[in-house]
Design a protein around this motif. Sequence first.
Motif, PDB file in Angstrom:
ATOM      1  N   LYS A 433      85.341  53.632  61.486  1.00 33.45           N
ATOM      2  CA  LYS A 433      86.288  54.086  60.477  1.00 33.45           C
ATOM      3  C   LYS A 433      85.775  55.256  59.674  1.00 33.45           C
ATOM      4  O   LYS A 433      86.546  56.059  59.188  1.00 33.45           O
ATOM      5  CB  LYS A 433      86.620  52.922  59.537  1.00 33.45           C
ATOM      6  CG  LYS A 433      87.320  51.781  60.256  1.00 33.45           C
ATOM      7  CD  LYS A 433      87.698  50.693  59.290  1.00 33.45           C
ATOM      8  CE  LYS A 433      88.377  49.538  59.996  1.00 33.45           C
ATOM      9  NZ  LYS A 433      87.525  48.393  60.128  1.00 33.45           N
ATOM     10  N   VAL A 434      84.501  55.334  59.457  1.00 36.30           N
ATOM     11  CA  VAL A 434      83.993  56.393  58.586  1.00 36.30           C
ATOM     12  C   VAL A 434      83.130  57.348  59.386  1.00 36.30           C
ATOM     13  O   VAL A 434      82.354  56.898  60.197  1.00 36.30           O
ATOM     14  CB  VAL A 434      83.161  55.813  57.439  1.00 36.30           C
ATOM     15  CG1 VAL A 434      82.616  56.945  56.583  1.00 36.30           C
ATOM     16  CG2 VAL A 434      84.008  54.903  56.589  1.00 36.30           C
TER      17      VAL A 434
ATOM     18  N   ASN B  33      88.236  59.634  62.894  1.00 37.58           N
ATOM     19  CA  ASN B  33      87.521  59.159  61.711  1.00 37.58           C
ATOM     20  C   ASN B  33      87.740  60.111  60.532  1.00 37.58           C
ATOM     21  O   ASN B  33      87.896  59.685  59.392  1.00 37.58           O
ATOM     22  CB  ASN B  33      86.021  58.999  62.011  1.00 37.58           C
ATOM     23  CG  ASN B  33      85.412  60.214  62.684  1.00 37.58           C
ATOM     24  OD1 ASN B  33      86.018  60.830  63.571  1.00 37.58           O
ATOM     25  ND2 ASN B  33      84.213  60.592  62.285  1.00 37.58           N
ATOM     26  N   LEU B  34      87.800  61.422  60.822  1.00 35.96           N
ATOM     27  CA  LEU B  34      87.993  62.414  59.761  1.00 35.96           C
ATOM     28  C   LEU B  34      89.420  62.347  59.204  1.00 35.96           C
ATOM     29  O   LEU B  34      89.633  62.506  57.999  1.00 35.96           O
ATOM     30  CB  LEU B  34      87.717  63.826  60.299  1.00 35.96           C
ATOM     31  CG  LEU B  34      86.359  64.042  60.983  1.00 35.96           C
ATOM     32  CD1 LEU B  34      86.261  65.465  61.536  1.00 35.96           C
ATOM     33  CD2 LEU B  34      85.212  63.789  60.000  1.00 35.96           C
ATOM     34  N   GLY B  52      86.973  69.469  59.910  1.00 37.48           N
ATOM     35  CA  GLY B  52      86.995  69.069  61.307  1.00 37.48           C
ATOM     36  C   GLY B  52      85.649  68.739  61.930  1.00 37.48           C
ATOM     37  O   GLY B  52      84.663  68.483  61.235  1.00 37.48           O
ATOM     38  N   SER B  53      85.649  68.765  63.277  1.00 34.06           N
ATOM     39  CA  SER B  53      84.497  68.289  64.049  1.00 34.06           C
ATOM     40  C   SER B  53      83.594  69.445  64.454  1.00 34.06           C
ATOM     41  O   SER B  53      83.950  70.621  64.315  1.00 34.06           O
ATOM     42  CB  SER B  53      85.002  67.562  65.293  1.00 34.06           C
ATOM     43  OG  SER B  53      85.730  68.446  66.101  1.00 34.06           O
ATOM     44  N   CYS B  54      82.393  69.086  64.963  1.00 35.24           N
ATOM     45  CA  CYS B  54      81.427  70.071  65.488  1.00 35.24           C
ATOM     46  C   CYS B  54      81.184  71.210  64.504  1.00 35.24           C
ATOM     47  O   CYS B  54      81.281  72.391  64.865  1.00 35.24           O
ATOM     48  CB  CYS B  54      81.890  70.632  66.831  1.00 35.24           C
ATOM     49  SG  CYS B  54      81.946  69.417  68.139  1.00 35.24           S
ATOM     50  N   VAL B  77      80.293  59.595  64.166  1.00 41.09           N
ATOM     51  CA  VAL B  77      80.352  58.325  64.905  1.00 41.09           C
ATOM     52  C   VAL B  77      79.712  58.421  66.286  1.00 41.09           C
ATOM     53  O   VAL B  77      79.823  57.508  67.094  1.00 41.09           O
ATOM     54  CB  VAL B  77      81.817  57.821  65.050  1.00 41.09           C
ATOM     55  CG1 VAL B  77      82.388  57.448  63.702  1.00 41.09           C
ATOM     56  CG2 VAL B  77      82.702  58.852  65.727  1.00 41.09           C
ATOM     57  N   ASN B  78      79.031  59.538  66.580  1.00 43.86           N
ATOM     58  CA  ASN B  78      78.505  59.703  67.941  1.00 43.86           C
ATOM     59  C   ASN B  78      77.053  59.226  68.095  1.00 43.86           C
ATOM     60  O   ASN B  78      76.456  59.400  69.156  1.00 43.86           O
ATOM     61  CB  ASN B  78      78.640  61.162  68.403  1.00 43.86           C
ATOM     62  CG  ASN B  78      77.674  62.098  67.692  1.00 43.86           C
ATOM     63  OD1 ASN B  78      77.056  61.722  66.698  1.00 43.86           O
ATOM     64  ND2 ASN B  78      77.547  63.305  68.198  1.00 43.86           N
TER      65      ASN B  78
END
Lengths: 434, 156
Positions: A433-434, B33-34, B52-54, B77-78
């Motif tokens: 979730k986070v 998740n974001l 955002g990501s990366c 979360v990776n």
Amino acid sequence: MTGTAVPPQGRFAGAVAAAAARGVLVVQPRMGMPLPADMRAGLAAVRRARAATVGTITLDSYTRVGDHASARKALAEGSDLNGFPIVAHGAEETRRMIDALDDPRFAIQVRHGSPLPLGIVEALADAGLDATEGGPVSYCLPYSRTPLRDAVDAWARSCEVLAERVPGAHLESFGGCMLGQMCPPALLVAISVLEGIFFRRHGLTSVSLSYAQQTSFPQDREALAAMRRLASEYLDGVAWHVVLYTYMGVFPQTEAGAMELLRSSAVLAQVTGTERLIVKTAAEAFRIPTVADNVYALEEAAGAARGADPTTVPEADDSGLYEEARTLVESVLELDPDVGRALLKAFSRGLLDVPFCLHADNAGKSRAYVDQGGRLQWLSAGSMPVRAVAPAGAGRLTADGFLTMLSHVQRRFDGPVLERGRGRSGLTSSPSKV
Amino acid sequence: MALPSTAKGSHPAHAGKPRVLVSSTSSDSHTWNLVFLQLLLEEMGNDVVNIGSCVPDDLLIAECRRHRPDMVVISSVNGHGALDGERLITALRAEPDLSRLPVVIGGKLGTRGSSVFGQRLMDAGFDAVFEDSAGIEPFRSYLELAPHAVELEATA
């Protein structure tokens, strides 16, 4: 499935067309191994599966981002890679791998996920392969920070190189899979059609349009019918087919629930005249699937498609999805005679706006929700020429409500299994979730 | 006020709702998740800038200067979150104008238990660390209750 005066197709599109002529659904896995011997064994197992199959070579993450030095290093050190490094292996090695198959004419698609795919396109052409997938929008916005402008230029050039170097080359738009879940179908259909138009504009004569199974069978059925109708209107003169992806969002965690969802996608494909299906395995929620997992999923899907009875499944909705998708396509094409520039203008003005997509070139004003009947709807459409239908009651999307929607399909397919008390052990907790 | 206010004085560029910048780490491409965090933070009365990501470390630093947030929430979360997080917070704290900006991190931060890296990430400069296994409640409580970020150690 074809327009007028369609040029001869290559190995991949030819295999799909031949199966479609027999009314048989082609099934395809996702699959990529770092070493040629393992990749060859995987392809051979897919070919031998009791189903009409085409093969997949999924590339690794280093190759996807053009970091071939890291891919070579990993190979040299015997480290694991999450796919087949086609550039690091080189054309000769890849050709040897394919030639060693029982059937060296087996149809194979290269799958990658790159917003800047020129090197990959050159490598697959060098290796004698003739099919790949992606698109300037669909491989840029969801997975990269690459500016959309750069992706449009790179994909234009890549299409031209593919068309020039590989007669009959086939290119699939990934546009119907934006973010995997939570995108209302009309936008998925519109983006896939627009990428198909882009591919044709840049020389391809054989394309496929994709659609990822969403939350509702009747809604998906209407979406696939709309996609076929729009393809026949906009893709005259090229050979085209439609490819469905088994649900790509949060997946059921019980074996029985996962297989039921897979079978429902196969039935959806069969009753809508969809020519090809990319399957998911029951293992996917827990680990990278084995070759055996994939073969099992391919055979299960093919069996469900064979047994599909159009009279016993829900009818398509009649919600005006075709009109909504067509309005989106038309309002983009009106922006510029060049479809690439039209796509750039559309995103910068928010005429296309993918919900929950965080890319800097996406307006980010649209939001979607799953309604009481399990259908995806617009909560807000931003500047898009579509109508948002606010849900009954609170018109606001809460964080908890959003999590519930993300796992809507998982719950629907796991629920009955868990209630029967025959759930697979080792269920993991809800997604991060986070 | 829902958020720690330690850095308010040094970021007077905007008025009204507290502004929170949400970001992933350089190596993490996940985005749901974001989006979840954005909705949660908006629900709790914040303006959210979601980059955002990366996100490379230097881009995160540039975005902090551009948006002048009251707080930064890093989510990963990776499984590389502890490594990426330690590097990015070290770089960010080395910038004098960002040394006191409240920055928290959470998610699936490593492949082992949180006790391994929670304190280490706090020592490196985060104001709080939230491990996925504890669920979202500690983070929600933190936003609701914490008057001073530095007094909390969510992973303890």
